[in-house]
Scaffold this active site. Structure first.
Site, PDB file in Angstrom:
ATOM      1  N   ASP A 121       2.262  -3.957  -1.246  1.00 39.98           N
ATOM      2  CA  ASP A 121       1.625  -3.228  -2.351  1.00 39.98           C
ATOM      3  C   ASP A 121       1.482  -1.764  -2.044  1.00 39.98           C
ATOM      4  OD1 ASP A 121      -0.263  -3.722  -0.401  1.00 39.98           O
ATOM      5  OD2 ASP A 121      -1.931  -3.701  -1.767  1.00 39.98           O
TER       6      ASP A 121
ATOM      7  N   VAL B  68      -3.745  -3.513  -8.841  1.00 36.83           N
ATOM      8  CA  VAL B  68      -4.758  -2.532  -9.240  1.00 36.83           C
ATOM      9  C   VAL B  68      -4.737  -2.379 -10.766  1.00 36.83           C
ATOM     10  CG1 VAL B  68      -5.500  -0.127  -9.048  1.00 36.83           C
ATOM     11  CG2 VAL B  68      -4.607  -1.340  -7.039  1.00 36.83           C
TER      12      VAL B  68
ATOM     13  N   THR C 246      -0.515   3.349  -9.629  1.00 35.38           N
ATOM     14  CA  THR C 246      -1.416   2.340  -9.079  1.00 35.38           C
ATOM     15  C   THR C 246      -0.641   1.275  -8.309  1.00 35.38           C
ATOM     16  OG1 THR C 246      -1.356   1.183 -11.205  1.00 35.38           O
ATOM     17  CG2 THR C 246      -3.196   2.683 -10.821  1.00 35.38           C
ATOM     18  N   ASP C 247      -1.283   0.724  -7.266  1.00 36.27           N
ATOM     19  CA  ASP C 247      -0.634  -0.251  -6.390  1.00 36.27           C
ATOM     20  C   ASP C 247      -0.653  -1.653  -6.992  1.00 36.27           C
ATOM     21  OD1 ASP C 247      -0.266   1.777  -4.552  1.00 36.27           O
ATOM     22  OD2 ASP C 247      -2.083   1.308  -3.424  1.00 36.27           O
ATOM     23  N   LYS C 248      -0.071  -2.562  -6.271  1.00 34.33           N
ATOM     24  CA  LYS C 248      -0.028  -3.971  -6.659  1.00 34.33           C
ATOM     25  C   LYS C 248      -1.438  -4.516  -6.895  1.00 34.33           C
ATOM     26  CE  LYS C 248       1.106  -8.503  -4.706  1.00 34.33           C
ATOM     27  NZ  LYS C 248       1.633  -9.198  -3.489  1.00 34.33           N
TER      28      LYS C 248
END
Length: 427
Positions: free
Chosen positions: A427, A155, A151-153
């Site tokens: 991100d 999230v 998962t990204d920044k």
């Protein structure tokens, strides 16, 4: 002066062989031993071994030159310095839930303390709880660690699954959670096959994106604030557009550094729809759910971004079809705040191993109550409060007029050629 052990050995030898006197001719040292002689010979061997140990400084298992603290440490540790464990390591999966606000994604960046990730806190808790040795935390490959989704920044996740090898200590979940912050929880644990890899064995992933419904307000004739309420007609149009995403498409315009001819840009979307809106703290929200085999970086956020741009009237519906072609299309990326990994799916694994009598199916039915409670306590409140105070969606909506949704380039490119992309954020 002869050592006591040697004197005892000499006496035993004399009793076995008798006194020695030189005689001419060939002779044996002693005659063949009788039963009593065998016992005496054993005494000789034991005495010699005792003398050898005495000469080397051996004292009941300890070396004379080692201090007591060193000796105690060696008894506690193995040859590589790791604690002795009676329990073998076992391959398991952990069901995780976390609020991603303040973190730079899920995946750990070893050697970089500047950007904190969810895995930083997880590995620290595993070491402190005694599930893994400290050197496994420094090199996660030693415990065969793998995550289902990176998962990204910013999230969050309600159903992330990671696979790893651990010591199955007593009260393992309670001990791990005692070393985690409240916005990161381990909700479940299951034993899996030795070769299980949570990323490779995952058949599909389901995300949801939670956003205030004023994001769907038309730019020309709707209010653009919290008083907006989504109409049934607009919701129907939203779901009609989301249905266009289903199936296999070339999503090279929905990520970075992917060319239209790259096979990896083609992704299969099983389902995508918007649920009925609901009101929290005076603001109306809606949840968009999407299930796909796998997703590229920023793909879902760009899918939501283009949907919002069309519904608000900034882009024509035809841009969807064009975005799957070879042309480079400017696709806006919605904020990361509302994106949540809801669950991951292991249908093929469950069919093969779920009913073999040795392993449990990975369906997490018993953990559903804990997942729902975590979303209500940590994920939803974080999204709502952050949106109210930081207005991330409102600020992003103000940038939509700056996008050009017409194709900016038509390229006949060969396989493997990458199309230049605008710079992406961290991100």
């Amino acid at each position: 002066m002869a050592a006591p052990g040697l004197r005892a050995a000499a006496g035993a030898l004399r009793r076995v062989c008798g006194s020695w006197s030189p005689r001419p001719g060939r002779h044996l040292l002693c005659s063949a031993p009788m039963a009593g002689d065998v016992r005496a010979a054993a005494l000789v061997s034991a005495a010699l071994e005792q003398d050898r140990k005495a000469r080397s400084g051996w004292r009941g298992g300890a070396r004379a030159w080692e201090d007591p603290e060193q000796q105690a440490k060696k008894r506690r540790s193995g040859p590589d310095g790791e604690p002795h464990r009676k329990l073998p390591k076992r391959k398991i999966v952990l069901l995780m839930a976390y609020s991603g606000k303040g973190y730079h994604g899920m995946q750990r960046n070893v050697g970089s303390s500047q950007f904190k990730t969810i895995e930083d806190d997880l590995v620290s808790a595993l070491v402190q709880s005694g599930c893994i040795p400290e050197n496994h935390g420094e090199d996660m490959r030693k415990m065969s660690f793998q995550r289902c989704a990176r998962t990204d920044k910013g999230v969050s996740a309600a159903g992330q699954v990671v696979s790893l090898k651990v010591w199955l200590i007593d009260d393992i979940l309670e001990k791990i959670n005692s070393h985690l912050p409240p916005h990161i929880r381990i909700l479940g644990l299951k034993r899996v096959t030795g070769g299980f890899n949570s990323k490779n064995k995952c058949d599909a992933r389901t995300y949801f994106y939670m956003l205030p419904t004023f994001a769907f307000a038309h730019k020309d004739h709707d209010v653009q604030d919290e008083s907006y309420r989504l109409s049934a007609e607009t919701l129907q149009r939203v779901n009609g557009l989301l249905a266009c995403y289903k199936g296999t498409h070339n999503f090279h315009n929905f990520t970075s550094q992917k060319g239209p001819q790259e096979a990896s840009a083609r992704r299969y979307i099983l389902d995508m729809f918007c649920e009925e809106p609901f009101v929290r703290e005076g603001m109306e929200f809606a949840v968009i759910k999407v299930k796909g085999q796998s997703f590229m970086t920023h793909q879902i956020r760009k899918m939501v971004g283009l949907l919002v741009a069309i519904v608000k009237g900034y882009a024509p519906e035809s841009v969807l079809e064009r975005s799957w072609g070879d042309a480079k299309v400017d696709v806006p990326k919605a904020p990361g705040l509302g994106l949540v990994l809801e669950r991951v799916h292991f249908e093929k694994y469950n069919q093969r191993f779920g009913n073999d009598g040795l392993h449990e199916p990975l369906d997490w039915t018993r953990e559903e109550a804990g997942v729902t409670a975590f979303k209500e306590q940590h994920i939803y409140p974080t999204i709502i409060s952050t949106e109210r105070h930081e207005r991330s969606m409102a600020q992003w909506l103000s940038t939509l007029p700056m996008h050009d949704f017409n194709a900016t380039a038509h390229m006949a490119v060969g396989a493997g050629t990458k199309v230049p992309s605008p710079p992406e954020d961290s991100d």
